[in-house]
Design a protein around this motif. Structure first.
Motif, mmCIF file in Angstrom:
data_model
loop_
_atom_site.group_PDB
_atom_site.id
_atom_site.type_symbol
_atom_site.label_atom_id
_atom_site.label_comp_id
_atom_site.label_asym_id
_atom_site.label_seq_id
_atom_site.Cartn_x
_atom_site.Cartn_y
_atom_site.Cartn_z
ATOM 1 N N PRO A 70 -35.134 3.654 -1.919
ATOM 2 C CA PRO A 70 -35.400 2.210 -1.870
ATOM 3 C C PRO A 70 -34.608 1.526 -0.752
ATOM 4 C CG PRO A 70 -34.959 2.918 -4.119
ATOM 5 C CD PRO A 70 -34.622 4.071 -3.238
ATOM 6 N N LYS B 154 -39.764 5.389 -16.554
ATOM 7 C CA LYS B 154 -40.581 4.171 -16.512
ATOM 8 C C LYS B 154 -41.595 4.157 -17.646
ATOM 9 C CE LYS B 154 -44.193 4.066 -14.324
ATOM 10 N NZ LYS B 154 -45.649 4.274 -14.585
ATOM 11 N N VAL C 272 -38.458 -10.574 -9.731
ATOM 12 C CA VAL C 272 -38.944 -9.360 -9.077
ATOM 13 C C VAL C 272 -39.490 -9.743 -7.708
ATOM 14 C CG1 VAL C 272 -40.528 -7.423 -9.195
ATOM 15 C CG2 VAL C 272 -39.501 -8.321 -11.301
ATOM 16 N N ILE D 296 -44.969 -0.881 -8.340
ATOM 17 C CA ILE D 296 -43.671 -0.726 -8.996
ATOM 18 C C ILE D 296 -43.147 -2.083 -9.456
ATOM 19 C CG2 ILE D 296 -41.266 -0.033 -8.672
ATOM 20 C CD1 ILE D 296 -42.226 2.128 -6.761
ATOM 21 N N GLY E 84 -38.062 7.493 -12.002
ATOM 22 C CA GLY E 84 -39.425 7.140 -11.652
ATOM 23 C C GLY E 84 -40.361 7.225 -12.841
ATOM 24 N N PHE F 54 -42.501 -3.195 -13.486
ATOM 25 C CA PHE F 54 -41.228 -3.646 -14.032
ATOM 26 C C PHE F 54 -41.297 -5.089 -14.522
ATOM 27 C CE2 PHE F 54 -39.305 0.047 -11.853
ATOM 28 C CZ PHE F 54 -38.652 0.575 -12.958
ATOM 29 N N THR G 51 -32.379 -2.100 -7.365
ATOM 30 C CA THR G 51 -33.641 -1.434 -7.045
ATOM 31 C C THR G 51 -34.159 -0.707 -8.283
ATOM 32 O OG1 THR G 51 -32.746 0.724 -6.397
ATOM 33 C CG2 THR G 51 -32.696 -1.028 -4.736
ATOM 34 N N SER G 52 -35.253 0.002 -8.091
ATOM 35 C CA SER G 52 -35.831 0.768 -9.195
ATOM 36 C C SER G 52 -34.968 1.967 -9.578
ATOM 37 C CB SER G 52 -37.237 1.244 -8.830
ATOM 38 O OG SER G 52 -37.229 1.991 -7.616
ATOM 39 N N ASN G 53 -33.884 2.217 -8.859
ATOM 40 C CA ASN G 53 -32.913 3.238 -9.297
ATOM 41 C C ASN G 53 -31.970 2.660 -10.344
ATOM 42 O OD1 ASN G 53 -33.864 5.256 -7.594
ATOM 43 N ND2 ASN G 53 -32.413 4.790 -5.966
ATOM 44 N N ILE H 39 -32.062 0.080 -12.258
ATOM 45 C CA ILE H 39 -32.570 -0.528 -13.488
ATOM 46 C C ILE H 39 -32.564 0.442 -14.667
ATOM 47 C CG2 ILE H 39 -35.025 0.020 -13.142
ATOM 48 C CD1 ILE H 39 -35.569 -2.889 -14.155
#
Length: 216
Positions: free
Chosen positions: A171, A71, A200, A206, A67, A210, A184-186, A188
């Motif tokens: 997610p 990021k 996206v 979020i 997170g 990204f 998902t954002s995990n 990446i």
């Protein structure tokens, strides 16, 4: 004035005054504050070191592992080309963007997350008097938790006067055709190769972050 918690009231009946399931921002904060007021506290987290398997998160929660922290490191890296292009206007001659090495970035990102995992476990929580247990917790009663140890898979039961569930969120990937191609954002944060093209889906903060990062 602050009244100190008297743990002796429940020490004979329960293993702990407070048992926290989840080592993210909420669980860490609650456990160390409670311990600071004299409560006997244990915190359960399935992983103490970050990584892909079996879960993306670890001690420190989403913010530390998948997170805010990684990021921001991506944001810093993505800003560089644009900032370099602006430097000529500030008098810098010959500054170039250079080339970006995704693997070097990931290696250094992982080192920083590992450092923070250690800080949370061995300084933030340990110094507060919180017992950290690398295990998965499942409620079995109003004052009992089944504790499955990550290292061995063995399950025992712990009891507590108070139990706090602080497992966070996850997610969601809808069951639609082609979803196997989505991440998902995990994921990446652990891609072995840098994506050269990306779509996206969504327009929340979020998604916007990204989109900006990968464009940079």
């Amino acid at each position: 004035t602050t009244r100190r918690y008297q743990s002796s009231d429940s020490s004979d009946e329960y293993d702990y005054d407070l048992l926290v399931i989840g080592g993210g921002s909420g669980g860490v904060r609650a456990s160390r504050i409670a311990s600071g007021h004299g409560a006997k506290v244990a915190l359960l987290e399935t992983k103490l070191n970050h990584g892909v398997d079996p879960y993306y998160s670890a001690i420190g929660g989403t913010c530390v592992n998948v997170g805010c922290v990684p990021k921001k490191l991506m944001v810093f890296a993505s800003r560089y080309p644009g900032e370099i292009r602006e430097m000529e206007g500030y008098g810098w001659k010959g500054a170039t963007e250079g080339t970006f090495d995704w693997k070097v970035f990931l290696e250094n990102k992982n080192k920083e997350i590992t450092r923070l995992n250690n800080v949370y476990q061995n300084f933030v929580l340990k110094n507060a008097g919180v017992e950290v247990i690398e295990a998965r917790g499942s409620l079995t009663g109003p004052n009992s938790v089944a504790v499955q140890t990550t290292a061995t898979g063995e399950t025992t039961t712990l009891t507590a006067k108070n139990i706090l569930i602080a497992v966070g969120g996850w997610p969601f990937k809808p069951d639609i055709p082609g979803i196997e191609h989505a991440i998902t954002s995990n994921e990446i944060f652990y891609l072995e190769e840098q994506p050269k093209r990306m779509v996206v889906v969504g327009g929340g903060f979020i998604a916007l972050e990204f989109a900006s990062i990968m464009d940079g």
